[in-house]
Design an enzyme around this catalytic site. Sequence first.
Site, PDB file in Angstrom:
ATOM      1  N   ARG A 128      43.798 -44.466  42.593  1.00 47.30           N
ATOM      2  CA  ARG A 128      44.367 -44.413  41.241  1.00 47.30           C
ATOM      3  C   ARG A 128      44.127 -45.697  40.442  1.00 47.30           C
ATOM      4  NH1 ARG A 128      48.216 -41.124  39.053  1.00 47.30           N
ATOM      5  NH2 ARG A 128      48.550 -40.150  41.082  1.00 47.30           N
ATOM      6  N   GLU A 161      35.137 -14.840  25.137  1.00 50.95           N
ATOM      7  CA  GLU A 161      33.720 -14.614  24.813  1.00 50.95           C
ATOM      8  C   GLU A 161      32.803 -15.016  25.958  1.00 50.95           C
ATOM      9  OE1 GLU A 161      34.607 -15.687  20.105  1.00 50.95           O
ATOM     10  OE2 GLU A 161      33.410 -17.026  21.356  1.00 50.95           O
TER      11      GLU A 161
END
Length: 523
Positions: free
Chosen positions: A144, A165
């Site tokens: 991190r 779509e």
Amino acid sequence: MSTRSRFPIHVGLSSLSVWNRDIMQMNPISKLALGLILLGSVLASFAELDFGHCERVVKKWADTSYSREEHPNKDKRSLQDLLFFLHVPRTGGRTYFHCFLRKLYDNSEECPRSYDKLHFDPRKEKCKLLATHDDYSLMAKLPREKTSVMTIVRDPIARVLSTYEFSVEVAARFLVHPNLTSAIRMSGRIRKRNVISTLDIWPWKYLVPWMREDLFARRDARKAKGVVIIEDDNPYDMEEMLMPLHKYLDTPTAHDIIHNGATFQIAGLTNNSHLSEAHEVRHCVQRYKSLGEPVLQVAKRRLDSMLYVGLTEEHRESASLFANVVGSQVLSQMVTSNVTAKIKTTKPEASVTVSESGSDKSEIQNGTSEVASNKIEAKSGNMTVKILMEVYEGCITHLRKTQGTRRVNSLKRISPANFTGGTRTRVPNEVIQQIKSLNNLDVELYKYAKEIFAKEHELVSKRLVSTSKRGIDDLQNELRSVFGEMDDEKLWKSVSVALMLLLLFLLFLFVNARRRRTSKVKI
């Protein structure tokens, strides 16, 4: 047992017997009504218990998420060793990956199989770029403090329409096959090793097969009917050809994967999450809208901590911001690494360890690294932010043309259904409102992302202006060193006069060249 202790039980039993007698004397309709009331009370009690459980589950997850991020990067604007591109589907991330990131990072620096389900070792040396549809829960497997995160956010309505779509477009490619069984069998055969297919990537590995099955079923139904006349030209409501948009939106698959997809992905709660509690938290939020607020707050906080947040709708400005925020730092790191590499070459070579099999793996790896280093130098040699933007513009023009051609060829198989920028205006307003309601968290997150973008854009603009001013000051200092000490007004007058004389000289040369050309023509 004493009379005193038996008395309450006797009274309770008596009351119960009277109540039972009253029920027996009721007519059937009254009995049914009473039964429904009792059933409703029981269900309400269970619902109250379920809501309380969900509330505790969501709160616990939110508290844990905050505690995990108690020590984020102190300076979020500094690029760390690893860049994690959290790619929200249908936001234009593929364009960034091919036209920005692949121009900045060498192939050897990409984390292997980035778009697959985390088949890489984050500790691998030179793994500097991770581009994936994985959600934020992936951060638990990454260092991190050494990781910068970037993402792109899109207007939820446009993102949902684009998802619909694209699902149809990719699924329609399989209609070249005579039936669904053949399509599934062939798609399994043609997959190549180390090549990632759309069917391997979340969320398309769920959405495309689902839509593919629907398209084949509708094609079979049309064949069974014989001649089918399609009168409606609205591709979002062409039931004979494909699943209508309004039905697509209300399916369990859409609820679980598409709606509020950006918020769940940035919060790390998709159905592709690496967290064991993600599915329960997500389902609780989907069941009770009021529990979505803690999830939204976690997603907002994570946007705040990111190196870069782009907007699909602000394409040009987003690209410029990326080039100046991310691109400039990658280029700077490249130059530094190249200088370091050149210094290292002056040192004695390290001893090479030969493996037991007799193959000199270390030497091969060194050779590969040298080739990769040459590629990096080629990319970063004279590369600037301005040149990077020019390369990007050329790349997206080619990429859009290729994608457009592929879409046209794919949608031909479900003609007359076709999706263009203009066809979205045919989506009814009630369907648009339905999308907004189903994506309430994404609507709020998008507003917040726009605020972050506006602040970052203003900050970078001010920095560029400041840099330009410093450049002008440097120019003035250089001119002073040439012309000697004089005030700013006299200095710029001198420069203006010099430029005017230069312009007149160039004009003289141009006129003289024209006269010579004219005299040759007369002769």
